[in-house]
Design a protein around this motif. Sequence first.
Motif, short mmCIF file in Angstrom:
data_model
loop_
_atom_site.label_atom_id
_atom_site.label_comp_id
_atom_site.label_asym_id
_atom_site.label_seq_id
_atom_site.Cartn_x
_atom_site.Cartn_y
_atom_site.Cartn_z
N GLU A 124 0.83 -1.22 0.00
CA GLU A 124 0.00 0.00 0.00
C GLU A 124 0.86 1.26 0.00
OE1 GLU A 124 -4.02 -1.43 2.36
OE2 GLU A 124 -2.50 -0.30 3.46
N ILE A 125 1.86 1.30 0.86
CA ILE A 125 2.71 2.48 0.94
C ILE A 125 3.52 2.64 -0.34
CG2 ILE A 125 4.67 3.53 2.16
CD1 ILE A 125 1.91 3.84 3.54
N GLY A 126 3.93 1.55 -0.94
CA GLY A 126 4.63 1.62 -2.22
C GLY A 126 3.75 2.22 -3.31
N MET A 127 2.48 1.81 -3.35
CA MET A 127 1.55 2.37 -4.32
C MET A 127 1.34 3.86 -4.07
SD MET A 127 -1.44 -0.52 -5.00
CE MET A 127 -2.64 0.69 -4.61
N LEU A 128 1.16 4.22 -2.81
CA LEU A 128 0.95 5.62 -2.45
C LEU A 128 2.17 6.46 -2.87
CD1 LEU A 128 -0.85 7.03 0.45
CD2 LEU A 128 1.55 7.62 0.39
N TRP A 129 3.36 5.98 -2.56
CA TRP A 129 4.60 6.68 -2.90
C TRP A 129 4.70 6.86 -4.42
CZ3 TRP A 129 8.35 8.65 0.36
CH2 TRP A 129 9.52 9.10 -0.25
N GLU A 130 4.44 5.82 -5.17
CA GLU A 130 4.52 5.89 -6.63
C GLU A 130 3.54 6.92 -7.19
OE1 GLU A 130 4.76 5.52 -10.71
OE2 GLU A 130 6.23 5.10 -9.17
N ARG A 131 2.30 6.89 -6.72
CA ARG A 131 1.30 7.85 -7.21
C ARG A 131 1.70 9.29 -6.88
NH1 ARG A 131 -4.36 4.73 -5.63
NH2 ARG A 131 -4.04 2.98 -7.05
N LEU A 132 2.22 9.49 -5.69
CA LEU A 132 2.64 10.85 -5.31
C LEU A 132 3.82 11.34 -6.13
CD1 LEU A 132 2.38 10.88 -1.43
CD2 LEU A 132 1.25 12.42 -3.02
N THR A 133 4.83 10.52 -6.29
CA THR A 133 6.02 10.96 -7.00
C THR A 133 5.78 11.06 -8.50
OG1 THR A 133 6.93 8.71 -7.03
CG2 THR A 133 7.63 10.15 -5.23
N ALA A 134 4.85 10.29 -9.02
CA ALA A 134 4.55 10.34 -10.46
C ALA A 134 3.60 11.48 -10.81
CB ALA A 134 3.95 9.01 -10.93
N GLY A 135 2.63 11.76 -9.94
CA GLY A 135 1.61 12.74 -10.29
C GLY A 135 1.42 13.89 -9.31
N GLY A 136 2.12 13.84 -8.18
CA GLY A 136 2.02 14.92 -7.22
C GLY A 136 0.82 14.87 -6.31
N ARG A 137 -0.02 13.88 -6.49
CA ARG A 137 -1.20 13.73 -5.64
C ARG A 137 -1.62 12.27 -5.60
NH1 ARG A 137 -5.48 17.46 -7.29
NH2 ARG A 137 -3.73 18.87 -7.47
N CYS A 138 -2.38 11.95 -4.57
CA CYS A 138 -2.85 10.57 -4.41
C CYS A 138 -4.11 10.58 -3.56
CB CYS A 138 -1.77 9.73 -3.74
SG CYS A 138 -2.27 8.02 -3.45
N HIS A 139 -5.10 9.83 -3.97
CA HIS A 139 -6.32 9.60 -3.19
C HIS A 139 -6.59 8.11 -3.26
CE1 HIS A 139 -10.88 10.20 -2.59
NE2 HIS A 139 -10.27 9.99 -1.45
N MET A 140 -6.51 7.45 -2.11
CA MET A 140 -6.72 6.01 -2.09
C MET A 140 -7.14 5.55 -0.70
SD MET A 140 -2.76 4.63 -2.34
CE MET A 140 -2.99 2.94 -1.83
N ALA A 141 -7.64 4.33 -0.64
CA ALA A 141 -7.98 3.70 0.63
C ALA A 141 -6.80 2.85 1.07
CB ALA A 141 -9.23 2.84 0.49
N VAL A 142 -6.48 2.93 2.36
CA VAL A 142 -5.40 2.12 2.92
C VAL A 142 -5.87 1.51 4.24
CG1 VAL A 142 -3.57 3.50 1.86
CG2 VAL A 142 -4.32 4.05 4.16
N SER A 143 -5.12 0.54 4.70
CA SER A 143 -5.40 -0.05 6.01
C SER A 143 -5.19 0.99 7.09
CB SER A 143 -4.46 -1.23 6.27
OG SER A 143 -4.61 -2.21 5.29
N ALA A 144 -6.05 1.01 8.08
CA ALA A 144 -5.92 1.97 9.17
C ALA A 144 -4.59 1.82 9.90
CB ALA A 144 -7.08 1.81 10.15
N ASN A 145 -4.04 0.61 9.92
CA ASN A 145 -2.76 0.42 10.60
C ASN A 145 -1.58 1.00 9.80
OD1 ASN A 145 -2.43 -1.53 8.63
ND2 ASN A 145 -2.42 -3.25 10.04
N ASN A 146 -1.85 1.59 8.64
CA ASN A 146 -0.83 2.27 7.84
C ASN A 146 -0.89 3.79 8.03
OD1 ASN A 146 1.23 1.11 6.40
ND2 ASN A 146 -0.05 0.50 4.68
N ALA A 147 -1.74 4.27 8.91
CA ALA A 147 -1.91 5.71 9.10
C ALA A 147 -0.59 6.41 9.44
CB ALA A 147 -2.96 5.99 10.17
#
Length: 75
Positions: free
Chosen positions: A19-42
Motif C-alpha cells: 500500500e505504501i509503495g503504491m501511495l509513494w509511486e502515485r505521489l512521485t509520479a503525479g504529485g497527488r494521491c487519493h486512495m484507501a489504505v489499512s488503518a494500521n498504515n496511518a
Amino acid sequence: MPADLAFDTDDPEFQRGFEIGMLWERLTAGGRCHMAVSANNAEMVLRVAETLGCTFSGTEFGDERISVELHMVGA
C-alpha cells in the motif's frame, strides 16, 4: 487490499508495504494521491506526507480502512 489481486502471502506486513509503495509511486509520479489504505498504515501515510512535503487529509471508512488524500505542495 481488495481481493482483485491475490498475493502469494497472507503476511499483513507485505500488504502494508505494498500500500505504501503504491501511495509513494502515485505521489512521485503525479504529485497527488487519493486512495484507501489499512488503518494500521496511518502512521506511514503521515511519514510519507511529511517526507515529501504534502498536505494530507483522511477519513475513516470503518472496517479498519481509511481514505487518504495527499497533495505535494506546488503540484
